[in-house]
Design a protein around this motif. Structure first.
Motif, PDB file in Angstrom:
ATOM      1  N   ARG A   6       0.786  -1.106  -0.037  1.00  0.00           N
ATOM      2  CA  ARG A   6       0.263  -0.340   0.032  1.00  0.00           C
ATOM      3  C   ARG A   6       0.236   1.525   0.143  1.00  0.00           C
ATOM      4  O   ARG A   6       1.615   1.585   0.666  1.00  0.00           O
ATOM      5  CB  ARG A   6      -1.470   0.020   1.395  1.00  0.00           C
ATOM      6  CG  ARG A   6      -2.086   1.331   1.227  1.00  0.00           C
ATOM      7  CD  ARG A   6      -2.911   1.114   1.954  1.00  0.00           C
ATOM      8  NE  ARG A   6      -3.949   2.049   1.555  1.00  0.00           N
ATOM      9  CZ  ARG A   6      -5.623   1.672   2.682  1.00  0.00           C
ATOM     10  NH1 ARG A   6      -6.029   0.448   3.460  1.00  0.00           N
ATOM     11  NH2 ARG A   6      -6.260   3.057   2.257  1.00  0.00           N
ATOM     12  N   ASP A   9      -3.074   6.112  -0.181  1.00  0.00           N
ATOM     13  CA  ASP A   9      -4.563   5.318  -0.301  1.00  0.00           C
ATOM     14  C   ASP A   9      -4.891   4.432  -1.148  1.00  0.00           C
ATOM     15  O   ASP A   9      -5.102   3.624  -1.851  1.00  0.00           O
ATOM     16  CB  ASP A   9      -5.794   6.302  -0.759  1.00  0.00           C
ATOM     17  CG  ASP A   9      -5.923   6.927   0.313  1.00  0.00           C
ATOM     18  OD1 ASP A   9      -5.970   6.802   1.875  1.00  0.00           O
ATOM     19  OD2 ASP A   9      -6.111   8.264   0.812  1.00  0.00           O
ATOM     20  N   SER A  45     -11.286  -3.186   2.549  1.00  0.00           N
ATOM     21  CA  SER A  45     -10.459  -2.515   4.077  1.00  0.00           C
ATOM     22  C   SER A  45     -11.932  -1.005   3.565  1.00  0.00           C
ATOM     23  O   SER A  45     -12.683  -1.205   2.619  1.00  0.00           O
ATOM     24  CB  SER A  45      -8.757  -2.128   2.899  1.00  0.00           C
ATOM     25  OG  SER A  45      -9.691  -1.151   0.938  1.00  0.00           O
ATOM     26  N   GLU A  46     -11.517   0.189   4.637  1.00  0.00           N
ATOM     27  CA  GLU A  46     -11.689   0.461   4.512  1.00  0.00           C
ATOM     28  C   GLU A  46     -11.490   1.966   3.679  1.00  0.00           C
ATOM     29  O   GLU A  46     -10.468   2.322   3.839  1.00  0.00           O
ATOM     30  CB  GLU A  46     -12.694   1.276   6.251  1.00  0.00           C
ATOM     31  CG  GLU A  46     -13.513   0.191   6.371  1.00  0.00           C
ATOM     32  CD  GLU A  46     -14.155   0.114   7.298  1.00  0.00           C
ATOM     33  OE1 GLU A  46     -13.757   0.889   8.588  1.00  0.00           O
ATOM     34  OE2 GLU A  46     -14.332  -0.991   8.664  1.00  0.00           O
ATOM     35  N   GLY A  47     -12.623   3.730   3.680  1.00  0.00           N
ATOM     36  CA  GLY A  47     -12.179   4.779   3.310  1.00  0.00           C
ATOM     37  C   GLY A  47     -11.907   4.405   1.805  1.00  0.00           C
ATOM     38  O   GLY A  47     -11.598   3.899   0.879  1.00  0.00           O
ATOM     39  N   PRO A  48     -10.906   6.101   1.509  1.00  0.00           N
ATOM     40  CA  PRO A  48     -10.378   6.166   0.082  1.00  0.00           C
ATOM     41  C   PRO A  48      -9.289   5.091  -0.265  1.00  0.00           C
ATOM     42  O   PRO A  48      -8.407   5.223   0.108  1.00  0.00           O
ATOM     43  CB  PRO A  48     -10.003   7.627   0.238  1.00  0.00           C
ATOM     44  CG  PRO A  48     -10.931   8.008   0.850  1.00  0.00           C
ATOM     45  CD  PRO A  48     -11.169   6.841   2.164  1.00  0.00           C
ATOM     46  N   ALA A  49      -9.600   4.782  -1.925  1.00  0.00           N
ATOM     47  CA  ALA A  49      -8.723   3.968  -1.694  1.00  0.00           C
ATOM     48  C   ALA A  49      -8.902   3.755  -3.629  1.00  0.00           C
ATOM     49  O   ALA A  49      -9.788   4.143  -4.569  1.00  0.00           O
ATOM     50  CB  ALA A  49      -8.562   2.778  -2.282  1.00  0.00           C
ATOM     51  N   VAL A 198      -8.707   8.350  -5.440  1.00  0.00           N
ATOM     52  CA  VAL A 198      -9.158   7.325  -5.075  1.00  0.00           C
ATOM     53  C   VAL A 198     -10.590   7.369  -4.088  1.00  0.00           C
ATOM     54  O   VAL A 198     -11.394   7.104  -3.419  1.00  0.00           O
ATOM     55  CB  VAL A 198      -7.917   7.900  -3.434  1.00  0.00           C
ATOM     56  CG1 VAL A 198      -6.948   6.650  -4.395  1.00  0.00           C
ATOM     57  CG2 VAL A 198      -8.003   8.537  -3.591  1.00  0.00           C
ATOM     58  N   SER A 199     -10.848   9.082  -4.563  1.00  0.00           N
ATOM     59  CA  SER A 199     -12.229   9.112  -4.339  1.00  0.00           C
ATOM     60  C   SER A 199     -13.631   8.605  -4.593  1.00  0.00           C
ATOM     61  O   SER A 199     -14.691   8.702  -4.391  1.00  0.00           O
ATOM     62  CB  SER A 199     -12.623  11.236  -4.219  1.00  0.00           C
ATOM     63  OG  SER A 199     -12.652  11.412  -5.437  1.00  0.00           O
ATOM     64  N   ARG A 201     -13.910   5.365  -5.113  1.00  0.00           N
ATOM     65  CA  ARG A 201     -13.907   3.865  -4.685  1.00  0.00           C
ATOM     66  C   ARG A 201     -15.445   3.840  -4.546  1.00  0.00           C
ATOM     67  O   ARG A 201     -16.575   4.766  -3.850  1.00  0.00           O
ATOM     68  CB  ARG A 201     -12.753   4.131  -3.820  1.00  0.00           C
ATOM     69  CG  ARG A 201     -13.828   2.451  -2.424  1.00  0.00           C
ATOM     70  CD  ARG A 201     -12.700   2.360  -2.075  1.00  0.00           C
ATOM     71  NE  ARG A 201     -14.014   1.041  -1.221  1.00  0.00           N
ATOM     72  CZ  ARG A 201     -12.323   0.156  -0.281  1.00  0.00           C
ATOM     73  NH1 ARG A 201     -11.380   0.745  -0.008  1.00  0.00           N
ATOM     74  NH2 ARG A 201     -12.740  -1.114   0.361  1.00  0.00           N
ATOM     75  N   GLY A 202     -16.463   2.767  -4.442  1.00  0.00           N
ATOM     76  CA  GLY A 202     -17.791   2.460  -3.833  1.00  0.00           C
ATOM     77  C   GLY A 202     -18.418   1.504  -5.065  1.00  0.00           C
ATOM     78  O   GLY A 202     -17.962   1.384  -6.223  1.00  0.00           O
TER      79      GLY A 202
END
Length: 233
Positions: A6, A9, A45-49, A198-199, A201-202
């Motif tokens: 990693r 992000d 994982s969690e969060g922007p990526a 990265v923003s 993601r989802g």
């Protein structure tokens, strides 16, 4: 086996075996299983990526594991269906994806690079090539649809019917990759491109990708009939 690192992000999935096994990063079933396991880890994982994939040594990936194919000739369709699962997974991955093509990308490995949202290729070394026409190996329906979707029409026809080898400059000119970089800058360039996204993601990103790749995803989901793929024919 492949490994996951990693950079902020950005997840970096190395397709290479650190212990030197499978030095060409071919699609052995155990390699495929490990790639899926690492993608599971990134997805959990969690969060922007975002995600970058990269090979090792001279190869991004040299494609199908021909040694495995010849020793399991009775299960070629099942093996190709397994290869398709990697393509499908990346095409609809819920993160932005960038292929850092640092070495040769041949056959199924070339198609793997095309499953990413964008790709960066080493400028001075390595080839993108679809050698199937010279090996007597047909493309599956899913592979043909993937290539038709991801490559400009003229490039797709030439690449599939001639086995031409495209270096970095040619790959950029003919719309195979979206950027080139020197050896020392390649991975950092890919990571920087991924970091800008990265923003996104989802689940919504996956939904958008599903709508973009609807024909390819449908074709990849079709089981490979034995008549579709026959070595040496």
């Amino acid at each position: 086996m492949p490994s996951l690192d990693r950079h902020g992000d950005v997840f970096v999935l190395s397709l290479a075996h650190a212990d030197g096994v499978n030095p060409e990063n071919r699609f052995h079933p155990e390699w495929i299983e490990q790639v899926h396991t690492l993608l599971d880890e990134a997805e959990a994982s969690e969060g922007p990526a975002a995600l970058v994939t990269v090979g090792g040594g001279k190869f991004y990936s040299n494609g199908l594991d021909t040694g495995y194919l010849f020793s399991h000739a009775d299960s070629i369709p099942e093996y190709l269906d397994l290869v398709h699962t990697v393509y499908t997974r990346l095409l609809r991955f819920p993160m932005a994806t960038v292929a850092a093509v640092q070495g040769h990308a041949f056959g199924a490995g070339a198609m793997l690079a095309l499953c990413h949202d964008t790709s960066v290729m080493r400028a001075d070394r390595g080839f993108f090539c679809l050698p199937e026409v010279n090996l007597g190996m047909p493309f599956t329906e899913g592979m043909s649809t993937l290539l038709a979707e991801r490559l400009p029409s003229r490039t797709m026809i030439d690449a599939m019917t001639t086995g031409r080898r495209y270096g970095g400059a040619d790959a950029l000119e003919f719309g195979i990759v979206q950027a080139v970089a020197g050896e020392d800058e390649l991975l950092s360039t890919a990571v920087a491109q991924a970091a800008e996204r990265v923003s996104t993601r989802g689940a919504n990103l996956t939904s958008i990708k599903d709508s973009i790749h609807v024909r390819t995803l449908a074709a990849l989901s079709v089981p490979t009939a034995e008549s579709t793929f026959s070595l040496g024919q």
